[in-house]
Motif scaffolding. Structure first.
Motif, PDB file in Angstrom:
ATOM      1  N   GLY A 126       0.781  -1.237   0.000  1.00 38.10           N
ATOM      2  CA  GLY A 126       0.000   0.000   0.000  1.00 38.10           C
ATOM      3  C   GLY A 126       0.806   1.276   0.000  1.00 38.10           C
ATOM      4  O   GLY A 126       0.578   2.161  -0.814  1.00 38.10           O
ATOM      5  N   ARG A 127       1.755   1.348   0.894  1.00 37.83           N
ATOM      6  CA  ARG A 127       2.479   2.606   1.008  1.00 37.83           C
ATOM      7  C   ARG A 127       3.303   2.886  -0.238  1.00 37.83           C
ATOM      8  O   ARG A 127       3.378   4.011  -0.712  1.00 37.83           O
ATOM      9  N   ARG A 128       3.884   1.834  -0.785  1.00 31.46           N
ATOM     10  CA  ARG A 128       4.693   2.059  -1.978  1.00 31.46           C
ATOM     11  C   ARG A 128       3.802   2.458  -3.161  1.00 31.46           C
ATOM     12  O   ARG A 128       4.173   3.303  -3.973  1.00 31.46           O
ATOM     13  N   ALA A 129       2.628   1.847  -3.227  1.00 30.65           N
ATOM     14  CA  ALA A 129       1.698   2.230  -4.297  1.00 30.65           C
ATOM     15  C   ALA A 129       1.295   3.699  -4.157  1.00 30.65           C
ATOM     16  O   ALA A 129       1.231   4.433  -5.141  1.00 30.65           O
ATOM     17  N   ASP A 130       1.058   4.121  -2.938  1.00 25.77           N
ATOM     18  CA  ASP A 130       0.699   5.528  -2.693  1.00 25.77           C
ATOM     19  C   ASP A 130       1.801   6.460  -3.177  1.00 25.77           C
ATOM     20  O   ASP A 130       1.556   7.441  -3.873  1.00 25.77           O
ATOM     21  N   VAL A 131       3.003   6.149  -2.755  1.00 25.01           N
ATOM     22  CA  VAL A 131       4.120   7.036  -3.056  1.00 25.01           C
ATOM     23  C   VAL A 131       4.411   7.040  -4.554  1.00 25.01           C
ATOM     24  O   VAL A 131       4.582   8.108  -5.164  1.00 25.01           O
ATOM     25  N   LEU A 132       4.437   5.857  -5.144  1.00 23.57           N
ATOM     26  CA  LEU A 132       4.730   5.794  -6.576  1.00 23.57           C
ATOM     27  C   LEU A 132       3.646   6.517  -7.370  1.00 23.57           C
ATOM     28  O   LEU A 132       3.942   7.258  -8.313  1.00 23.57           O
ATOM     29  N   ASN A 133       2.409   6.317  -6.963  1.00 24.13           N
ATOM     30  CA  ASN A 133       1.311   6.986  -7.656  1.00 24.13           C
ATOM     31  C   ASN A 133       1.438   8.508  -7.580  1.00 24.13           C
ATOM     32  O   ASN A 133       1.237   9.215  -8.565  1.00 24.13           O
ATOM     33  N   ALA A 134       1.793   8.988  -6.391  1.00 22.53           N
ATOM     34  CA  ALA A 134       1.951  10.435  -6.231  1.00 22.53           C
ATOM     35  C   ALA A 134       3.082  10.965  -7.115  1.00 22.53           C
ATOM     36  O   ALA A 134       2.932  11.989  -7.785  1.00 22.53           O
ATOM     37  N   HIS A 135       4.182  10.243  -7.125  1.00 22.43           N
ATOM     38  CA  HIS A 135       5.310  10.696  -7.944  1.00 22.43           C
ATOM     39  C   HIS A 135       4.992  10.600  -9.438  1.00 22.43           C
ATOM     40  O   HIS A 135       5.376  11.471 -10.212  1.00 22.43           O
ATOM     41  N   LEU A 136       4.291   9.540  -9.823  1.00 17.31           N
ATOM     42  CA  LEU A 136       3.889   9.422 -11.227  1.00 17.31           C
ATOM     43  C   LEU A 136       3.000  10.584 -11.642  1.00 17.31           C
ATOM     44  O   LEU A 136       3.141  11.154 -12.726  1.00 17.31           O
ATOM     45  N   GLY A 137       2.079  10.901 -10.753  1.00 19.85           N
ATOM     46  CA  GLY A 137       1.131  11.966 -11.064  1.00 19.85           C
ATOM     47  C   GLY A 137       1.810  13.292 -11.344  1.00 19.85           C
ATOM     48  O   GLY A 137       1.401  14.046 -12.218  1.00 19.85           O
ATOM     49  N   ARG A 138       2.883  13.552 -10.615  1.00 19.78           N
ATOM     50  CA  ARG A 138       3.578  14.830 -10.805  1.00 19.78           C
ATOM     51  C   ARG A 138       4.214  14.938 -12.184  1.00 19.78           C
ATOM     52  O   ARG A 138       4.465  16.034 -12.666  1.00 19.78           O
ATOM     53  N   ILE A 139       4.510  13.807 -12.791  1.00 20.53           N
ATOM     54  CA  ILE A 139       5.073  13.835 -14.147  1.00 20.53           C
ATOM     55  C   ILE A 139       3.947  13.793 -15.179  1.00 20.53           C
ATOM     56  O   ILE A 139       3.888  14.606 -16.102  1.00 20.53           O
ATOM     57  N   LEU A 140       3.040  12.853 -14.982  1.00 23.15           N
ATOM     58  CA  LEU A 140       1.989  12.649 -15.982  1.00 23.15           C
ATOM     59  C   LEU A 140       1.049  13.846 -16.118  1.00 23.15           C
ATOM     60  O   LEU A 140       0.446  14.055 -17.166  1.00 23.15           O
ATOM     61  N   VAL A 141       0.953  14.631 -15.052  1.00 20.25           N
ATOM     62  CA  VAL A 141       0.026  15.765 -15.083  1.00 20.25           C
ATOM     63  C   VAL A 141       0.403  16.773 -16.173  1.00 20.25           C
ATOM     64  O   VAL A 141      -0.417  17.566 -16.621  1.00 20.25           O
ATOM     65  N   TRP A 142       1.659  16.698 -16.636  1.00 22.84           N
ATOM     66  CA  TRP A 142       2.086  17.607 -17.706  1.00 22.84           C
ATOM     67  C   TRP A 142       1.745  17.057 -19.086  1.00 22.84           C
ATOM     68  O   TRP A 142       1.901  17.744 -20.094  1.00 22.84           O
ATOM     69  N   TRP A 143       1.298  15.811 -19.143  1.00 23.52           N
ATOM     70  CA  TRP A 143       0.987  15.171 -20.422  1.00 23.52           C
ATOM     71  C   TRP A 143      -0.499  14.862 -20.577  1.00 23.52           C
ATOM     72  O   TRP A 143      -0.999  14.746 -21.690  1.00 23.52           O
ATOM     73  N   LEU A 144      -1.149  14.669 -19.441  1.00 22.33           N
ATOM     74  CA  LEU A 144      -2.500  14.113 -19.451  1.00 22.33           C
ATOM     75  C   LEU A 144      -3.411  14.849 -18.484  1.00 22.33           C
ATOM     76  O   LEU A 144      -2.938  15.361 -17.478  1.00 22.33           O
ATOM     77  N   ASP A 145      -4.685  14.821 -18.773  1.00 25.51           N
ATOM     78  CA  ASP A 145      -5.684  15.132 -17.760  1.00 25.51           C
ATOM     79  C   ASP A 145      -5.922  13.809 -17.033  1.00 25.51           C
ATOM     80  O   ASP A 145      -6.530  12.888 -17.585  1.00 25.51           O
ATOM     81  N   LEU A 146      -5.434  13.729 -15.812  1.00 29.40           N
ATOM     82  CA  LEU A 146      -5.420  12.433 -15.125  1.00 29.40           C
ATOM     83  C   LEU A 146      -6.818  11.911 -14.813  1.00 29.40           C
ATOM     84  O   LEU A 146      -6.997  10.723 -14.560  1.00 29.40           O
ATOM     85  N   ARG A 147      -7.788  12.771 -14.841  1.00 25.74           N
ATOM     86  CA  ARG A 147      -9.161  12.291 -14.582  1.00 25.74           C
ATOM     87  C   ARG A 147      -9.823  11.799 -15.859  1.00 25.74           C
ATOM     88  O   ARG A 147     -10.694  10.958 -15.833  1.00 25.74           O
ATOM     89  N   ARG A 148      -9.427  12.375 -16.981  1.00 27.43           N
ATOM     90  CA  ARG A 148     -10.169  12.092 -18.220  1.00 27.43           C
ATOM     91  C   ARG A 148      -9.421  11.242 -19.228  1.00 27.43           C
ATOM     92  O   ARG A 148     -10.040  10.533 -20.016  1.00 27.43           O
ATOM     93  N   ASP A 149      -8.112  11.367 -19.252  1.00 23.11           N
ATOM     94  CA  ASP A 149      -7.366  10.818 -20.391  1.00 23.11           C
ATOM     95  C   ASP A 149      -6.782   9.434 -20.162  1.00 23.11           C
ATOM     96  O   ASP A 149      -6.288   8.820 -21.096  1.00 23.11           O
ATOM     97  N   VAL A 150      -6.774   8.980 -18.922  1.00 18.28           N
ATOM     98  CA  VAL A 150      -6.211   7.654 -18.649  1.00 18.28           C
ATOM     99  C   VAL A 150      -7.206   6.608 -19.137  1.00 18.28           C
ATOM    100  O   VAL A 150      -8.352   6.583 -18.704  1.00 18.28           O
ATOM    101  N   ALA A 151      -6.768   5.764 -20.072  1.00 21.73           N
ATOM    102  CA  ALA A 151      -7.709   4.852 -20.725  1.00 21.73           C
ATOM    103  C   ALA A 151      -7.226   3.414 -20.669  1.00 21.73           C
ATOM    104  O   ALA A 151      -6.021   3.140 -20.598  1.00 21.73           O
ATOM    105  N   ARG A 152      -8.174   2.515 -20.725  1.00 18.34           N
ATOM    106  CA  ARG A 152      -7.886   1.082 -20.776  1.00 18.34           C
ATOM    107  C   ARG A 152      -6.975   0.790 -21.962  1.00 18.34           C
ATOM    108  O   ARG A 152      -7.201   1.293 -23.060  1.00 18.34           O
TER     109      ARG A 152
END
Ligand SMILES: [Zn+2]
Length: 365
Positions: A126-152
């Motif tokens: 859990g904790r590692r998933a939290d941290v990795l997700n947070a760090h990923l978000g800080r990068i991906l937010v410059w490429w994607l709308d994280l609520r709308r653009d993440v797709a299957r």
């Protein structure tokens, strides 16, 4: 180094739970004062009078205890500059001694079937998933709308340096292939020879993060949270920076207020940029510069404060918030001119070598 295969079809029961959704919301927002922002300042911004900003990371409904949220913890560089504990954060993992660090590198590859966080939580503690997700978000937010653009079907590959010490956790390389946005992008962590902080660069050596052409702070490590008015609301932009980093007014401005709502905002400033009429709030400062008081005019580039960690803040950063002359919240990265800096010369050469190494490990099967 672990090699994790693409997604299995097994559905974890936790994926759709309320807890999972809450956590997802928490981490996708990266950090922000959703609850405090709502409960303490429910009113919409009034024309000409920006409200006090929402609370800072840590004011989470899931973590009522005084300890920082996983997200806040993820951006907490506890050590002071120059201390031994700070060194790993300065880019050693990506820079001079890759051999030692490489032993511990982790590789993760996911073909998304659900949200990024849900997919991570199936693979990692859990904790590692939290941290990795947070760090990923800080990068991906410059490429994607994280609520709308993440797709299957989107492909995510990550090479990261895990650590029990949250300050040493680092994503070294990232690839994201988006079906909705039609791109296949990579980011590599690299620290230019003369730079204080390492950053993420694309394959061409261009910074992934945009910078404000007229920035209130020059030396900072990363944007740890952008403005976000959906979900966990965050009214400004957070610049992660060591305490005591100079803060300037990027424009000629009139000082409107100093140190208002200090319990939440800490030491803070409210400036009105004279030409545009926009209002800017600067929160969690360690110090206001001498002579800065209501009514004073400051020139463009003039130092007005030092960044800090005061008020409701759980990691050193500058919260910068921009309002239109009529009091509407503005995203500085959309409302103001921005640039992406690029590496040159010897830095670019070194980067290309480094990116090549990381890329082969990132995409190795
Ligand atoms: Zn903030």
């Amino acid at each position: 180094m672990s090699l994790l295969k693409p997604i299995s079809t097994i559905d974890s029961p936790g994926g759709g739970s309320a807890w999972g959704k809450l956590l997802l919301g928490l981490v996708l927002g990266l950090a922000g004062g959703f609850l405090a922002g709502r409960y303490l300042y429910p009113a919409r911004p009034k024309p000409g009078r920006p409200p006090p900003a929402a609370a800072e990371p840590g004011a989470s409904p899931l973590r009522p205890a005084p300890g920082p949220s996983p997200v806040a913890a993820a951006q907490a560089p506890a050590a002071a500059p120059g201390t031994a504990a700070d060194l790993p954060d300065a880019g050693t993992a990506a820079g001079d001694a890759p051999a030692a660090a490489a032993e511990e590198l982790q590789r993760l590859e996911i073909v998304l079937q659900r949200s990024i966080y849900t997919m991570l939580a199936r693979r990692l503690p859990g904790r590692r998933a939290d941290v990795l997700n947070a760090h990923l978000g800080r990068i991906l937010v410059w490429w994607l709308d994280l609520r709308r653009d993440v797709a299957r079907g989107d492909l995510l590959q990550v090479l990261y340096h895990p650590s029990q010490d949250i300050n040493e956790f680092r994503i070294l390389a990232l690839r994201y292939r988006s079906s909705k946005r039609g791109f296949d992008r990579r980011a590599f962590f690299f620290k230019p020879a003369a730079a204080r902080y390492g950053r993420y660069y694309d394959e061409e050596g261009r910074e992934v993060e945009a910078r404000l052409t007229h920035s209130p702070i020059e030396e900072y490590e990363q944007i740890t949270e952008r403005m976000n008015l959906a979900g966990r609301r965050h009214h400004g932009v957070d610049f992660k920076a060591d305490e005591g980093t100079p803060v300037v007014s990027p424009y000629r401005a009139r000082v409107m207020r100093v140190n208002f709502h200090t319990r939440m905002n800490g030491n803070c400033l409210d400036l009105r940029y004279l030409q545009s009429g926009r209002r800017a709030l600067y929160l969690h400062l360690s110090q206001i510069a001498p002579g800065i008081r209501p009514g004073v005019i400051v020139e463009a580039g003039q130092r007005v404060a030092l960044s800090g960690n005061t008020g409701r803040s759980f990691a050193p950063h500058l919260h910068y918030e921009l309002h239109s002359p009529r009091g509407r919240l503005l995203d500085p990265f959309l409302a103001e001119p921005t640039i992406h800096r690029a590496l040159t010369g010897a830095d670019l050469e070194a980067f290309k070598v480094r990116a090549g190494e990381l890329s082969s490990r990132l995409e190795s099967k």
